[in-house]
Design an enzyme around this catalytic site. Structure first.
Site, PDB file in Angstrom:
ATOM      1  N   GLU A  62       4.770  -6.556   2.395  1.00 31.99           N
ATOM      2  CA  GLU A  62       5.883  -7.428   2.073  1.00 31.99           C
ATOM      3  C   GLU A  62       5.999  -7.410   0.545  1.00 31.99           C
ATOM      4  OE1 GLU A  62       5.454 -11.412   3.579  1.00 31.99           O
ATOM      5  OE2 GLU A  62       7.351 -12.018   2.663  1.00 31.99           O
ATOM      6  N   ARG A 297     -10.352  -7.670   8.084  1.00 27.02           N
ATOM      7  CA  ARG A 297      -9.923  -7.653   6.678  1.00 27.02           C
ATOM      8  C   ARG A 297     -11.076  -7.283   5.777  1.00 27.02           C
ATOM      9  NH1 ARG A 297      -5.117 -10.688   5.959  1.00 27.02           N
ATOM     10  NH2 ARG A 297      -5.225 -10.778   3.719  1.00 27.02           N
ATOM     11  N   LYS A 307      -2.727 -12.784  -2.034  1.00 24.85           N
ATOM     12  CA  LYS A 307      -1.677 -12.786  -3.044  1.00 24.85           C
ATOM     13  C   LYS A 307      -1.494 -14.180  -3.629  1.00 24.85           C
ATOM     14  CE  LYS A 307       1.061  -9.318  -0.736  1.00 24.85           C
ATOM     15  NZ  LYS A 307       2.078  -9.331   0.305  1.00 24.85           N
TER      16      LYS A 307
HETATM   17  P1  ATP Z   1      -2.179 -11.502   1.510  1.00 22.51           P
HETATM   18  O1  ATP Z   1      -2.772 -12.255   2.647  1.00 22.51           O
HETATM   19  O2  ATP Z   1      -3.136 -11.108   0.455  1.00 22.51           O
HETATM   20  O3  ATP Z   1      -0.959 -12.141   0.952  1.00 22.51           O
HETATM   21  P2  ATP Z   1      -0.685  -9.957   3.301  1.00 22.51           P
HETATM   22  O4  ATP Z   1      -1.384  -9.571   4.540  1.00 22.51           O
HETATM   23  O5  ATP Z   1       0.248 -11.094   3.379  1.00 22.51           O
HETATM   24  O6  ATP Z   1      -1.735 -10.130   2.137  1.00 22.51           O
HETATM   25  P3  ATP Z   1       1.174  -7.818   3.367  1.00 22.51           P
HETATM   26  O7  ATP Z   1       2.033  -7.312   2.285  1.00 22.51           O
HETATM   27  O8  ATP Z   1       1.787  -8.483   4.523  1.00 22.51           O
HETATM   28  O9  ATP Z   1       0.111  -8.755   2.677  1.00 22.51           O
HETATM   29  O10 ATP Z   1       0.179  -6.688   3.851  1.00 22.51           O
HETATM   30  C1  ATP Z   1       0.489  -5.331   4.036  1.00 22.51           C
HETATM   31  C2  ATP Z   1      -0.583  -4.707   4.885  1.00 22.51           C
HETATM   32  O11 ATP Z   1      -1.860  -4.793   4.243  1.00 22.51           O
HETATM   33  C3  ATP Z   1      -0.718  -5.416   6.217  1.00 22.51           C
HETATM   34  O12 ATP Z   1      -0.755  -4.452   7.248  1.00 22.51           O
HETATM   35  C4  ATP Z   1      -2.020  -6.152   6.111  1.00 22.51           C
HETATM   36  O13 ATP Z   1      -2.626  -6.272   7.353  1.00 22.51           O
HETATM   37  C5  ATP Z   1      -2.828  -5.289   5.144  1.00 22.51           C
HETATM   38  N1  ATP Z   1      -3.804  -6.093   4.430  1.00 22.51           N
HETATM   39  C6  ATP Z   1      -3.561  -7.156   3.641  1.00 22.51           C
HETATM   40  N2  ATP Z   1      -4.709  -7.702   3.186  1.00 22.51           N
HETATM   41  C7  ATP Z   1      -5.715  -6.937   3.690  1.00 22.51           C
HETATM   42  C8  ATP Z   1      -7.143  -6.989   3.594  1.00 22.51           C
HETATM   43  N3  ATP Z   1      -7.759  -7.925   2.866  1.00 22.51           N
HETATM   44  N4  ATP Z   1      -7.862  -6.055   4.243  1.00 22.51           N
HETATM   45  C9  ATP Z   1      -7.237  -5.097   4.952  1.00 22.51           C
HETATM   46  N5  ATP Z   1      -5.908  -4.993   5.096  1.00 22.51           N
HETATM   47  C10 ATP Z   1      -5.147  -5.906   4.476  1.00 22.51           C
HETATM   48 MG    MG Z   2       1.684 -10.997   4.935  1.00 23.32          MG
END
Ligand code: ATP
Ligand code: MG
Length: 606
Positions: A62, A297, A307
């Site tokens: 995102e 994760r 984030k």
């Molecule tokens: P955050 O929780 O840090 O805001 P998010 O999951 O909201 O991260 P996205 O932009 O939605 O961020 O994530 C893009 C991809 O990265 C998704 O498929 C998510 O599952 C993966 N991802 C995000 N954080 C991790 C992590 N800590 N370990 C592995 N994969 C991750």
């Molecule tokens: Mg997300």
């Protein structure tokens, strides 16, 4: 992009996703798929050719912030699996939420994925997609669901909806709007779309099962009304799909085979499947449908990786920005000096499993050392300088101004990289810790002559100046406060490194140094962990209470003359100090700035 797996590569650690893909490929699960050349609905793909990609994965960020190390893990996993199995990985911006997304983040994500070494060109196509391009289809699918009696417009307040949802022990109760006719719902949905209802006045909900033990199946929301300017579609829409509705559709339009996400989406999988099955039955999507798989994760010790937290660190001024070298963002890690290969090795080495993992910072540092050990040019640098004066210089060389040319290999195991040159003169910079007026037990570096209790005078200690010669300490000078201002020593004759008999004088200590006449002044950023605790938020603790106040220190250093020519992002091993990178923001020729990436060894290991 394809890279030949190296035959000497160690076996990859356990990764259950590989097992799933291998079984699928063997069983031909995805063999009959057609691909219309671009994302699209069932008819579009049916008109296409058999999909040349054996599997399709995607990385779906995102664009609402900078990527962090957890995303790096996900990028390496998705692009890596596609590479290994003759597939294609899409980069998809999941830009369905108009409020938080910006072009700046889109650009930064593209740059980060490229920098990690991946791209989305395959079979002559660019597989970079935007979920907002699918808004038309998503709305069409919503109307189809309404017409099939599978969705309805609910005009309860958010509070009412929340109160009637039930909980784990209690089934939910049906909304009074649940049994409106498809025709009524369709009319109402169109009013939502056409801007005739206020923000929040109604939502579109799936009509599934208010008594389901899985709360995500209790008529989840599909669309909401939100007047907002979207970064790509502007004001065209005033209703926006919910993530849980949009994401499965995005995967299906792109013909993704393995939709890999993190564990918190496990409870969403039944809805993911429900939605895609219904849309396939309605003829909008083609079988075989994508399947969702969840993995744990990745968290890195001594930092926070979400984030939201990273935004707080920047906003509250605890760090100097998104790319502060202490930040676990991809840009922070890059600026710190981590190489793409070291991050890929970290990702491969941590496998994929069904539990969230905490990766110790030391593991990441180990990956960096393994990558740089064989390639980083060596250099000498003095981080805490103390002047050393060789008082018999003119006696030995005929003049105080004499400069003795010295050489050292650019890399000890790679003679093909050649030699580096610098000069040894009468005055040198050594590390302050390499002199002790009163040496502790077992100290092998410079210390002055001492008088024994029985009155005998013991000479000062002898050390070798690396690549130079042996010197013997004869004294030192202090300022009024008692701080040592310079150390005095004399050259021990016939000890010049590389000349016959130079080793006849045995010493226990070898010091790194640079010449006062040719050393280059450099700013060196020394970083330590951002938090004093491995899991800053463990037990609900406020992370602000465990920020490390000493996570950044600036040293005024002297470095070897060759480093004057370093370019931004050049990496070096400073002998005995660790790995350093020329800062990609502030370094300039003639005004070098280096960041310490990591020390040579893990000083913290027990
Ligand atoms: P955050 O929780 O840090 O805001 P998010 O999951 O909201 O991260 P996205 O932009 O939605 O961020 O994530 C893009 C991809 O990265 C998704 O498929 C998510 O599952 C993966 N991802 C995000 N954080 C991790 C992590 N800590 N370990 C592995 N994969 C991750
Ligand atoms: Mg997300």
């Amino acid at each position: 992009m394809a890279s030949e797996p190296s035959s000497t590569a160690p076996p990859l650690p356990s990764n259950f996703l590989r097992g799933i893909i291998e079984r699928d490929l063997e069983a031909g699960t995805w063999a009959g798929r057609r691909w219309g050349g671009s994302p699209g609905d069932a008819a579009h793909h049916a008109a296409g050719a058999p999909d040349p990609a054996r599997i399709r994965t995607r990385f779906p960020p995102e664009p609402n912030g900078y990527l962090h190390i957890g995303h790096a893990k996900s990028i390496c996993l998705n692009f890596g699996l596609a590479q290994q199995y003759g597939g294609v990985c899409h980069l998809r911006f999941d830009d369905t939420n108009p409020e938080r997304e910006e072009q700046e983040y889109v650009d930064a994500i593209v740059e980060a994925v490229r920098w990690l070494g991946f791209d989305w060109q395959a079979q002559g196509h660019s597989h970079l997609y935007y979920a907002s391009d699918y808004f038309d289809f998503m709305y069409r699918a919503a109307e189809a669901l309404v017409q099939a009696g599978l969705a309805y417009v609910d005009e309860q307040t958010p509070e009412q909806m929340h109160a009637t949802r039930g909980d784990f022990h209690t089934p939910g109760t049906a909304s009074p709007f649940r049994d409106r006719t498809p025709a009524e719902n369709l009319a109402r949905l169109r009013e939502m779309r056409d801007g005739r209802l206020a923000d929040g006045a109604a939502v579109l909900r799936a009509r599934i099962d208010m008594a389901s033990p899985n709360l995500n199946l209790r008529d989840p929301t599909l669309y909401r009304i939100k007047r907002a300017v979207h970064h790509a579609t502007g004001e065209r829409w005033c209703i926006y799909p919910m993530y849980t509705y949009a994401h499965p559709i995005e995967d299906a339009l792109e013909r993704i085979t393995h939709s890999i996400c993190t564990l918190e989406f496990e409870d969403q999988r039944p809805f993911y499947d429900w939605l895609l099955e219904r849309l396939a039955e309605l003829g909008l999507l083609a079988h075989p449908l994508p399947r969702q798989y969840e993995f744990g994760r990745l968290n890195l010790s001594h930092v926070v990786t979400s984030k939201r937290r990273l935004r707080e660190l920047v906003a509250e001024g605890h760090v100097q920005g998104w790319d502060d070298p202490r930040m676990p963002t991809i840009f922070g890690l890059r600026r710190r000096g981590y190489t793409p290969a070291s991050l890929r090795a970290m990702a491969d080495g941590s496998g994929a499993s069904k539990t969230n993992i905490w990766l110790d910072h030391a593991v990441l540092e180990g990956c960096l050392r393994a990558d740089l050990e064989g390639q980083a040019p060596r250099a000498m640098a003095v981080l805490e300088p103390l002047r050393l004066v060789l008082t018999n210089w003119a006696e030995v060389w005929g003049s105080d101004a004499h400069i003795e040319p010295c050489q050292a290999p650019v890399h000890p195991q790679r003679p093909e990289l050649g030699q580096r040159a610098f000069g040894l003169g009468r005055e040198l910079w050594i590390e302050r810790e390499d002199f002790a007026a009163e040496p502790p037990k077992g100290y092998f570096r410079l210390y002055p002559p001492r008088t024994q209790p029985d009155g005998r005078l013991l000479p000062g200690n002898r050390v070798r100046l690396k690549y130079g010669l042996v010197v013997e300490c004869t004294g030192f000078e202090c300022d009024a406060a008692g701080t040592v201002t310079q150390v005095l020593a004399r050259v021990v004759p016939d000890t010049r490194s590389g000349t016959p008999g130079a080793d006849a004088v045995k010493v226990k200590g070898t010091l790194t140094w640079v010449g006062v006449h040719d050393a280059v002044a450099a700013t060196v950023n020394l970083y330590d962990r951002l938090f004093t605790e491995a899991q800053p938020e463990a037990g609900g603790r406020d992370w602000r209470t465990v920020l490390n106040p000493h996570s950044h220190r600036v040293a005024s250093a002297w470095v070897e003359p060759a480093l004057a020519a370093a370019a931004r992002e050049d990496r070096f091993q400073f002998e005995r100090h660790g790995y350093f990178v020329a800062d990609r923001q502030t370094h300039a020729p003639g005004r070098p700035v280096f960041n310490r990436i990591t020390t040579l060894r893990d000083g913290r290991a027990a």
